[in-house]
Scaffold this active site. Structure first.
Site, PDB file in Angstrom:
ATOM      1  N   GLU C  80       0.831  -1.197   0.000  1.00 59.98           N
ATOM      2  CA  GLU C  80       0.000   0.000   0.000  1.00 59.98           C
ATOM      3  C   GLU C  80       0.860   1.239   0.000  1.00 59.98           C
ATOM      4  OE1 GLU C  80      -1.980  -1.049   4.015  1.00 59.98           O
ATOM      5  OE2 GLU C  80      -1.952   1.130   3.855  1.00 59.98           O
ATOM      6  N   CYS C 112      -3.263  -4.264   3.835  1.00 60.54           N
ATOM      7  CA  CYS C 112      -2.172  -5.127   4.303  1.00 60.54           C
ATOM      8  C   CYS C 112      -2.200  -6.525   3.714  1.00 60.54           C
ATOM      9  CB  CYS C 112      -2.214  -5.246   5.825  1.00 60.54           C
ATOM     10  SG  CYS C 112      -2.093  -3.651   6.631  1.00 60.54           S
ATOM     11  N   THR C 201     -12.071  -1.250  13.769  1.00 61.91           N
ATOM     12  CA  THR C 201     -11.055  -2.053  13.077  1.00 61.91           C
ATOM     13  C   THR C 201     -10.838  -3.407  13.746  1.00 61.91           C
ATOM     14  OG1 THR C 201      -9.233  -1.131  14.384  1.00 61.91           O
ATOM     15  CG2 THR C 201      -9.787  -0.001  12.336  1.00 61.91           C
ATOM     16  N   HIS C 234      -1.757 -11.929  10.350  1.00 61.38           N
ATOM     17  CA  HIS C 234      -1.391 -10.532  10.135  1.00 61.38           C
ATOM     18  C   HIS C 234      -1.221  -9.855  11.491  1.00 61.38           C
ATOM     19  CE1 HIS C 234      -1.097  -6.511   8.805  1.00 61.38           C
ATOM     20  NE2 HIS C 234      -2.253  -6.146   9.313  1.00 61.38           N
ATOM     21  N   ASN C 266       4.494  -3.267  12.277  1.00 70.22           N
ATOM     22  CA  ASN C 266       3.583  -3.829  11.283  1.00 70.22           C
ATOM     23  C   ASN C 266       4.016  -3.358   9.909  1.00 70.22           C
ATOM     24  OD1 ASN C 266       1.477  -4.518   9.612  1.00 70.22           O
ATOM     25  ND2 ASN C 266      -0.012  -3.134  10.556  1.00 70.22           N
ATOM     26  N   SER C 296      -7.352  -4.465   5.323  1.00 71.38           N
ATOM     27  CA  SER C 296      -8.550  -3.668   5.566  1.00 71.38           C
ATOM     28  C   SER C 296      -9.286  -3.432   4.279  1.00 71.38           C
ATOM     29  CB  SER C 296      -8.160  -2.330   6.178  1.00 71.38           C
ATOM     30  OG  SER C 296      -7.712  -2.533   7.481  1.00 71.38           O
TER      31      SER C 296
END
Lengths: 383, 133, 348
Positions: C80, C112, C201, C234, C266, C296
């Site tokens: 990303e 991600c 989230t 993840h 991350n 996401s």
């Protein structure tokens, strides 16, 4: 080839000359040279200039300079070899007269560096764009690498570098045209801000505006212009690899060595015969490497010359009595011609407080880029 | 940098492609049309190994404007085991430690950006090889 | 059957400690560390980006595979933080590793999850027989906004996986994807920092998709958690992957090798792929491995993998993830971090 003499000289002050454009600078120096010789015509003009295009957006300096001198019609061209542009302009002027093609030629140099250009970027174009500049090297960076190589191979120290600046400032303090007319101490030099390790600000020549011009004619006609001409005894010119990484040994300026050999051969003299010299100290390390390449000091021993006084006024071979590029200033394309003017005055006994007594044979050495080109001229009193 | 000029240099910059002169065996990096040693014009393409040794170096404190935010940084002339020399920054270490003799690995890095909207220019930089690393 | 014939990872050497970031914003570092289970994160230098990280990881994958890169028929990078908005990252990497021009290249994007996406498609192309070898890379240098929770975790790094049909280091036994339209975290064109829905989230995004994807693949493959030696999920922070793992019945020993986030943060599309690389660095032949990513927007890819006898023989040809996490590194102050991440306004 005919023998050639310098019969007139003119130069501007060197410094940050905000009120002067490139054209103004050229005209002042050129007129100075013509008037000092009582000349009012020219056969050709060679203008040494590294980059009118990048500094002020102006190429095609040949016709511009001839025109602004009031001599449109005269054959004129810009000559470029980075910081050796002036010396090469002198050489071409010399060959033009020596060959018999011209009888009165102006060799000039002009550089206007302070009109807002990105000076670091412009100067970097003298090195290899694709393989050196691409990686973020600067001009001082290249000489810093040469310094480190010299220090690693021969034990030269940062203090040795500082002594070159100290000596040249001491000389320049006596030069009314110099950019910096104050002395500096070794401590000041060693404490000045880092530019590219190990070089500091006071190891580096400044950014300067200035112009210089000399008038050449056949020696047989010199009396028309002056009863104290200075002969050009020999000229030598050489190149080396553009990229520092491609040099045999980064601590050795082979272009200077080769140019010097050619000049000595043409002049029929050797290093021991030279009594005063102007050498290209764009950075202190450059003077050290150049005097080795010129044969004034043995390979690796150049670092001791300034410190011991050998190359100071009054020493065995005074180098850079003008103050050198460091103190006098370095308007890039002009320098080679300004060096010739200093030797011209020395050999005529006109150097005042900077006089190297009794000097009859002198030398100028001008260099481009990180030592990729160099031109050496040898002069003799012609009267 | 205009993209045609950048694109032509990709083999040398991205893959360390060099030329070995078919006449005298001299290694030329980056590639050229004429051998600097024997003036021959035939070359074999070869790739340099991604290891080198520092020959000489400096630390840039006054950088060109497009390297402004990175200073001070070390730049060196490095030599690969095949004998090719090139200019390269040496990063991911204290720049004052980059001295002649240091062994480096050559890693692919972003060398510069042409401002906010121009192209991205890639190449290799040296990273010190630590013993056992 | 197709599988992984080579793999590699790269983690930049600059780091910043979460306590340094906490100090900047007047937060209690102990609270942050307990809440997020993050010690420090990797920071890309000015000269590092998704492309340079991908090149390093891809070169390592080729070294481990021992094949001529010219045989690679496709190369996909998921990120990303592709350096260009329009112009592929994959083409630069392909030229750098010495492959092409007879090669298919596409850049992938799905927050991600883009890394496992690239792996998914690379695997499929090799399985179909259209190409002999295909590379899938996940790498990122994503940004966290100042004084936002993401600033503690958003880091840089990535891993590359080369798929082929012969001399497999790792068999791919099963794949599964679970995807819905869920706006939990996003970034509009032209915006410098992403935005997110706070607590939204968690449950409805990360956990919903990760758990569904993992359960889906376990059912499809007729396996249970205790059949696996290793699992990696993840890692948006230290807590979420451990929590998901435990919910699914995995134990700490199964999770800790792939759990690289406390030391590197991350790396978004590189997160579970780098964790997978860390697992492959030590897995024994016959070990079963689960990897479940999360992106996401939202979706989750899962793979069930099995290490072969060849894995221990080939993996010594490139550096391990641990050697990069423990190796030479430099800790930055917040000011240096802000400079590198271009959070300072400068004159053009």
């Amino acid at each position: 080839m005919r023998e050639v003499a310098i019969v007139g000289a003119g130069m501007t002050r060197f410094g940050e000359l905000w009120k002067y454009s490139l054209r103004d600078l050229f005209v002042e120096a050129a007129r100075g040279a013509l008037e000092s010789a009582g000349a009012d015509r020219l056969d050709s003009i060679y203008v040494g200039n590294m980059s009118g295009g990048q500094f002020v957006g102006q190429e095609h300096l040949g016709p511009l300079c001839a025109d602004h001198l009031g001599m449109a019609g005269v054959a004129a061209a810009r000559v470029e070899s980075a910081c050796a542009s002036g010396g090469v302009a002198l050489r071409l002027a010399y060959l033009d007269v020596a060959s018999g093609a011209s009888d009165l030629v102006l060799a000039a140099g002009v550089e206007k560096m302070n009109d807002g250009a990105d000076v670091t970027a412009v100067l970097a174009t003298a090195s290899d764009q694709e393989n050196e500049v691409y990686h973020g090297i600067t001009f001082p960076g290249l000489y810093a690498m040469i310094a480190r190589a010299h220090m690693a191979a021969f034990g030269t120290t940062e203090e040795d570098l500082a002594w070159v600046s100290v000596k040249n400032h001491r000389h320049g303090a006596k030069n009314p045209n110099a950019q910096f007319r104050r002395e500096v101490t070794v401590e000041e030099v060693m404490a000045s801000s880092p530019v590219a390790a190990p070089l500091r600000l006071l190891h580096c020549s400044p950014v300067t505006d200035g112009a210089a011009a000399v008038l050449l004619c056949p020696l047989s006609e010199a009396k028309k212009y002056t009863d104290r001409p200075v002969k050009i005894r020999g000229s030598g010119f050489a190149t080396s690899t553009l990229t520092l990484a491609d040099r045999e040994n980064p601590a050795v300026l082979d272009a200077v060595q080769l140019a010097a050999e050619r000049a000595y051969k043409a002049a029929g003299v050797g290093p021991k015969d030279i009594q005063v010299a102007e050498v290209h100290d764009c950075f202190s390390i450059a003077e050290i490497c150049c005097i080795e390449a010129l044969g004034f000091a043995d390979r690796g021993r150049g670092g001791q010359a300034a410190r011991s006084g050998m190359t100071a006024l009054g020493g065995k071979i005074p180098v850079n009595t003008s103050g050198g590029l460091k103190s006098k200033g370095h308007p890039v394309g002009t320098t080679g011609v300004a060096q010739a003017i200093e030797i011209f005055e020395q050999l005529r006994g006109d150097a005042g407080e900077r006089q190297a007594n009794g000097a009859r044979i002198g030398l100028t050495q001008n260099m481009g880029g990180s030592g990729a080109s160099s031109v050496v001229h040898i002069y003799e009193r012609g009267f | 940098m205009p993209s045609p000029r950048y694109t032509r240099e990709i083999p040398g910059r991205y893959r360390l492609e060099a030329g070995r002169c078919s006449g005298c065996g001299k290694l030329v990096y980056p590639v050229r049309r004429v051998c600097p040693k024997c003036r021959g014009r035939e070359f074999e393409t070869t790739q340099l190994s991604r290891r080198a040794k520092v020959v000489t170096s400096t630390v840039i404190h006054v950088p060109p404007s497009d390297f402004q935010m990175q200073s001070p940084y070390a730049v060196a002339i490095v030599e690969t085991p095949e004998g090719a020399r090139m200019m390269a920054q040496v990063v991911d270490c204290d720049p004052n430690q980059v001295l002649p003799g240091m062994e480096v690995a050559l890693e692919f890095r972003l060398l510069k950006r042409e401002g906010r909207a121009g192209i991205l220019c890639y190449g290799h930089k040296g990273v010190p090889i630590t013993p056992g690393g | 059957m197709a599988g992984i014939v080579g793999y590699g990872a790269f983690v930049p050497r600059n780091r910043i400690k979460s306590e340094e970031i906490a100090r900047q914003w007047g937060k209690d570092p102990a609270v942050i560390q307990r809440g997020l289970l993050l010690k420090e994160k990797s920071v890309p230098g000015f000269d590092e980006d998704t492309i340079t990280i991908s090149v390093a990881a891809a070169r390592a994958a080729i070294d481990r595979a021992g094949i001529d890169p010219m045989r690679i028929g496709a190369l996909y990078i998921g990120s990303e933080s592709h350096p260009y908005a329009v112009k592929p990252s994959g083409t630069v990497v392909a030229e750098a590793i010495g492959t092409g021009p007879e090669i298919h290249i596409a850049d992938f994007e799905f927050a991600c999850k883009a890394g496992t996406e690239a792996m998914f498609v690379a695997l499929g192309l090799v399985e179909s027989g259209r190409v002999d070898y295909a590379m899938g890379i996940g790498a990122d240098t994503s940004q966290g906004a100042p004084d936002d929770a993401l600033e503690f975790s958003a880091s840089a790094g990535g891993a590359a996986f080369l798929f082929g049909r012969d001399n497999l280091l790792v068999d791919v036994l099963e794949t599964y994807s679970y995807t819905t339209d869920t706006a939990d975290f996003w970034r509009r064109e032209g915006e410098f920092y992403p935005r997110h829905g706070g607590r939204f989230t968690g449950e409805p995004a990360y956990f919903k998709h990760v758990l569904a994807s993992a359960r889906g693949i376990l059912e499809k493959a007729n396996l249970k958690a205790s059949d696996f030696r290793y699992a990696v999920f993840h890692m948006p922070n230290g807590k979420f992957p451990l929590s998901a793992g435990k919910t699914l019945g995995f134990k700490q020993e199964q999770l800790e090798t792939g759990w690289v986030v406390p030391q590197m943060g991350n790396t978004y599309s590189g997160s579970s792929p780098t964790g997978l690389a860390a697992i492959l660095d030590i897995a024994d032949p016959g070990d079963l491995i689960l990897i479940t990513s999360f992106g996401s927007g939202a979706g989750s890819d899962s793979f069930v993998l099995k290490a072969t006898d060849l894995l221990p023989q080939q993996r010594g040809r490139a550096p391990t993830v641990q050697s990069m996490l423990q190796g030479p590194r430099r800790y930055l102050t917040y000011g240096e971090y802000a400079k590198y991440r271009e959070k300072l306004i400068v004159n053009d």
